[in-house]
Design a protein around this motif. Structure first.
Motif, PDB file in Angstrom:
ATOM      1  N   PRO A  46     -22.388  19.087  17.200  1.00 29.26           N
ATOM      2  CA  PRO A  46     -21.462  20.048  16.599  1.00 29.26           C
ATOM      3  C   PRO A  46     -21.254  21.239  17.523  1.00 29.26           C
ATOM      4  O   PRO A  46     -22.146  21.591  18.305  1.00 29.26           O
ATOM      5  N   PRO A  47     -20.080  21.877  17.452  1.00 29.26           N
ATOM      6  CA  PRO A  47     -19.803  23.005  18.342  1.00 29.26           C
ATOM      7  C   PRO A  47     -20.644  24.237  18.038  1.00 29.26           C
ATOM      8  O   PRO A  47     -20.765  25.124  18.870  1.00 29.26           O
ATOM      9  N   GLN A  48     -21.219  24.305  16.856  1.00 32.42           N
ATOM     10  CA  GLN A  48     -22.086  25.432  16.502  1.00 32.42           C
ATOM     11  C   GLN A  48     -23.105  24.988  15.463  1.00 32.42           C
ATOM     12  O   GLN A  48     -23.009  23.899  14.928  1.00 32.42           O
ATOM     13  N   GLY A  49     -24.075  25.836  15.222  1.00 37.96           N
ATOM     14  CA  GLY A  49     -25.121  25.497  14.264  1.00 37.96           C
ATOM     15  C   GLY A  49     -26.432  25.213  14.963  1.00 37.96           C
ATOM     16  O   GLY A  49     -26.514  25.192  16.185  1.00 37.96           O
ATOM     17  N   GLN A  50     -27.458  24.957  14.186  1.00 39.60           N
ATOM     18  CA  GLN A  50     -28.788  24.791  14.762  1.00 39.60           C
ATOM     19  C   GLN A  50     -29.205  23.334  14.939  1.00 39.60           C
ATOM     20  O   GLN A  50     -30.280  23.051  15.450  1.00 39.60           O
ATOM     21  N   GLU A  51     -28.341  22.375  14.561  1.00 36.90           N
ATOM     22  CA  GLU A  51     -28.700  20.955  14.661  1.00 36.90           C
ATOM     23  C   GLU A  51     -29.049  20.551  16.089  1.00 36.90           C
ATOM     24  O   GLU A  51     -29.990  19.791  16.311  1.00 36.90           O
ATOM     25  N   THR A  52     -28.303  21.051  17.066  1.00 43.90           N
ATOM     26  CA  THR A  52     -28.550  20.654  18.455  1.00 43.90           C
ATOM     27  C   THR A  52     -29.921  21.133  18.916  1.00 43.90           C
ATOM     28  O   THR A  52     -30.682  20.368  19.515  1.00 43.90           O
ATOM     29  N   GLY A  53     -30.240  22.372  18.640  1.00 43.26           N
ATOM     30  CA  GLY A  53     -31.558  22.902  19.006  1.00 43.26           C
ATOM     31  C   GLY A  53     -32.677  22.142  18.333  1.00 43.26           C
ATOM     32  O   GLY A  53     -33.707  21.844  18.962  1.00 43.26           O
ATOM     33  N   ASP A  54     -32.487  21.811  17.066  1.00 43.35           N
ATOM     34  CA  ASP A  54     -33.493  21.039  16.335  1.00 43.35           C
ATOM     35  C   ASP A  54     -33.666  19.650  16.943  1.00 43.35           C
ATOM     36  O   ASP A  54     -34.793  19.147  17.068  1.00 43.35           O
ATOM     37  N   ASN A  73     -18.804  16.636  19.161  1.00 41.39           N
ATOM     38  CA  ASN A  73     -18.119  16.114  17.984  1.00 41.39           C
ATOM     39  C   ASN A  73     -16.808  16.877  17.860  1.00 41.39           C
ATOM     40  O   ASN A  73     -16.791  18.018  17.429  1.00 41.39           O
ATOM     41  N   ARG A  74     -15.733  16.266  18.266  1.00 46.57           N
ATOM     42  CA  ARG A  74     -14.426  16.914  18.261  1.00 46.57           C
ATOM     43  C   ARG A  74     -13.542  16.293  17.207  1.00 46.57           C
ATOM     44  O   ARG A  74     -13.659  15.125  16.876  1.00 46.57           O
ATOM     45  N   LYS A  75     -12.617  17.089  16.731  1.00 44.85           N
ATOM     46  CA  LYS A  75     -11.682  16.620  15.725  1.00 44.85           C
ATOM     47  C   LYS A  75     -10.283  16.928  16.225  1.00 44.85           C
ATOM     48  O   LYS A  75      -9.913  18.091  16.366  1.00 44.85           O
ATOM     49  N   ALA A  76      -9.520  15.888  16.505  1.00 44.86           N
ATOM     50  CA  ALA A  76      -8.197  16.081  17.077  1.00 44.86           C
ATOM     51  C   ALA A  76      -7.147  16.406  16.030  1.00 44.86           C
ATOM     52  O   ALA A  76      -6.156  17.050  16.312  1.00 44.86           O
ATOM     53  N   CYS A  77      -7.361  15.930  14.817  1.00 38.92           N
ATOM     54  CA  CYS A  77      -6.361  16.183  13.790  1.00 38.92           C
ATOM     55  C   CYS A  77      -6.998  16.079  12.414  1.00 38.92           C
ATOM     56  O   CYS A  77      -8.087  15.558  12.256  1.00 38.92           O
ATOM     57  N   PRO A  84      -1.875  18.545  12.748  1.00 33.87           N
ATOM     58  CA  PRO A  84      -2.698  18.943  13.901  1.00 33.87           C
ATOM     59  C   PRO A  84      -3.729  19.988  13.489  1.00 33.87           C
ATOM     60  O   PRO A  84      -3.483  20.772  12.578  1.00 33.87           O
ATOM     61  N   CYS A  85      -4.867  19.979  14.147  1.00 36.08           N
ATOM     62  CA  CYS A  85      -5.881  20.987  13.876  1.00 36.08           C
ATOM     63  C   CYS A  85      -5.446  22.328  14.438  1.00 36.08           C
ATOM     64  O   CYS A  85      -4.568  22.399  15.282  1.00 36.08           O
ATOM     65  N   VAL A 100      -4.121   8.750  17.849  1.00 40.03           N
ATOM     66  CA  VAL A 100      -5.032   7.818  18.519  1.00 40.03           C
ATOM     67  C   VAL A 100      -5.412   8.361  19.885  1.00 40.03           C
ATOM     68  O   VAL A 100      -6.576   8.401  20.256  1.00 40.03           O
ATOM     69  N   ARG A 101      -4.422   8.821  20.650  1.00 42.80           N
ATOM     70  CA  ARG A 101      -4.713   9.384  21.974  1.00 42.80           C
ATOM     71  C   ARG A 101      -5.658  10.561  21.868  1.00 42.80           C
ATOM     72  O   ARG A 101      -6.635  10.656  22.591  1.00 42.80           O
ATOM     73  N   GLU A 102      -5.403  11.480  20.970  1.00 40.82           N
ATOM     74  CA  GLU A 102      -6.216  12.686  20.841  1.00 40.82           C
ATOM     75  C   GLU A 102      -7.618  12.377  20.329  1.00 40.82           C
ATOM     76  O   GLU A 102      -8.575  13.001  20.747  1.00 40.82           O
ATOM     77  N   SER A 103      -7.741  11.421  19.432  1.00 37.83           N
ATOM     78  CA  SER A 103      -9.065  11.133  18.870  1.00 37.83           C
ATOM     79  C   SER A 103      -9.982  10.459  19.886  1.00 37.83           C
ATOM     80  O   SER A 103     -11.186  10.441  19.709  1.00 37.83           O
ATOM     81  N   ARG A 104      -9.417   9.930  20.959  1.00 40.50           N
ATOM     82  CA  ARG A 104     -10.246   9.275  21.996  1.00 40.50           C
ATOM     83  C   ARG A 104     -10.696  10.247  23.068  1.00 40.50           C
ATOM     84  O   ARG A 104     -11.420   9.880  23.958  1.00 40.50           O
ATOM     85  N   LEU A 105     -10.281  11.496  23.000  1.00 44.49           N
ATOM     86  CA  LEU A 105     -10.699  12.485  24.008  1.00 44.49           C
ATOM     87  C   LEU A 105     -12.117  12.925  23.798  1.00 44.49           C
ATOM     88  O   LEU A 105     -12.678  12.937  22.807  1.00 44.49           O
TER      89      LEU A 105
END
Length: 105
Positions: A46-54, A73-77, A84-85, A100-105
């Motif tokens: 995730p782009p923020q939060g404590q999950e990565t550190g944990d 974890n990105r969300k294109a739309c 669009p987001c 489809v193109r954006e979700s594969r980035l």
């Protein structure tokens, strides 16, 4: 098991959720038994939060090296509203191929 046996280096993907991180212990046992070099790469970070550190702490406590590169974890739309987001270029046509193109980035 067979792929790890033939590999020079094993990259073990795992999500940042505690359950996913802890469930890779069997995989770690296999690569250690095979005496292979390995690292764990965190996915769906995730782009923020404590999950990565944990997750980094949990992987380190399992005696594994954490890859310095993560897969975000990105969300294109917004699939629900088919919009669009925030931050997406509004000039881009909002069609299925674009999603489809954006979700594969």
């Amino acid at each position: 098991y067979e792929a790890a046996r033939h590999a020079d280096f094993v990259l073990i993907p795992t999500k940042t959720a505690v359950f996913d991180t802890m469930s890779m212990t069997h995989t770690l046992d296999v690569v250690r038994q095979l005496d292979k070099a390995f690292a764990v790469v965190l996915t769906f970070v995730p782009p923020q939060g404590q999950e990565t550190g944990d997750a980094i702490k949990a992987v380190t406590e399992l005696g594994a090296t954490v890859c310095p590169v993560t897969v975000g974890n990105r969300k294109a739309c917004d699939i629900v509203d088919n919009q669009p987001c925030r931050g997406a270029d509004p000039s881009i046509e909002n069609d299925k191929a674009h999603h489809v193109r954006e979700s594969r980035l």
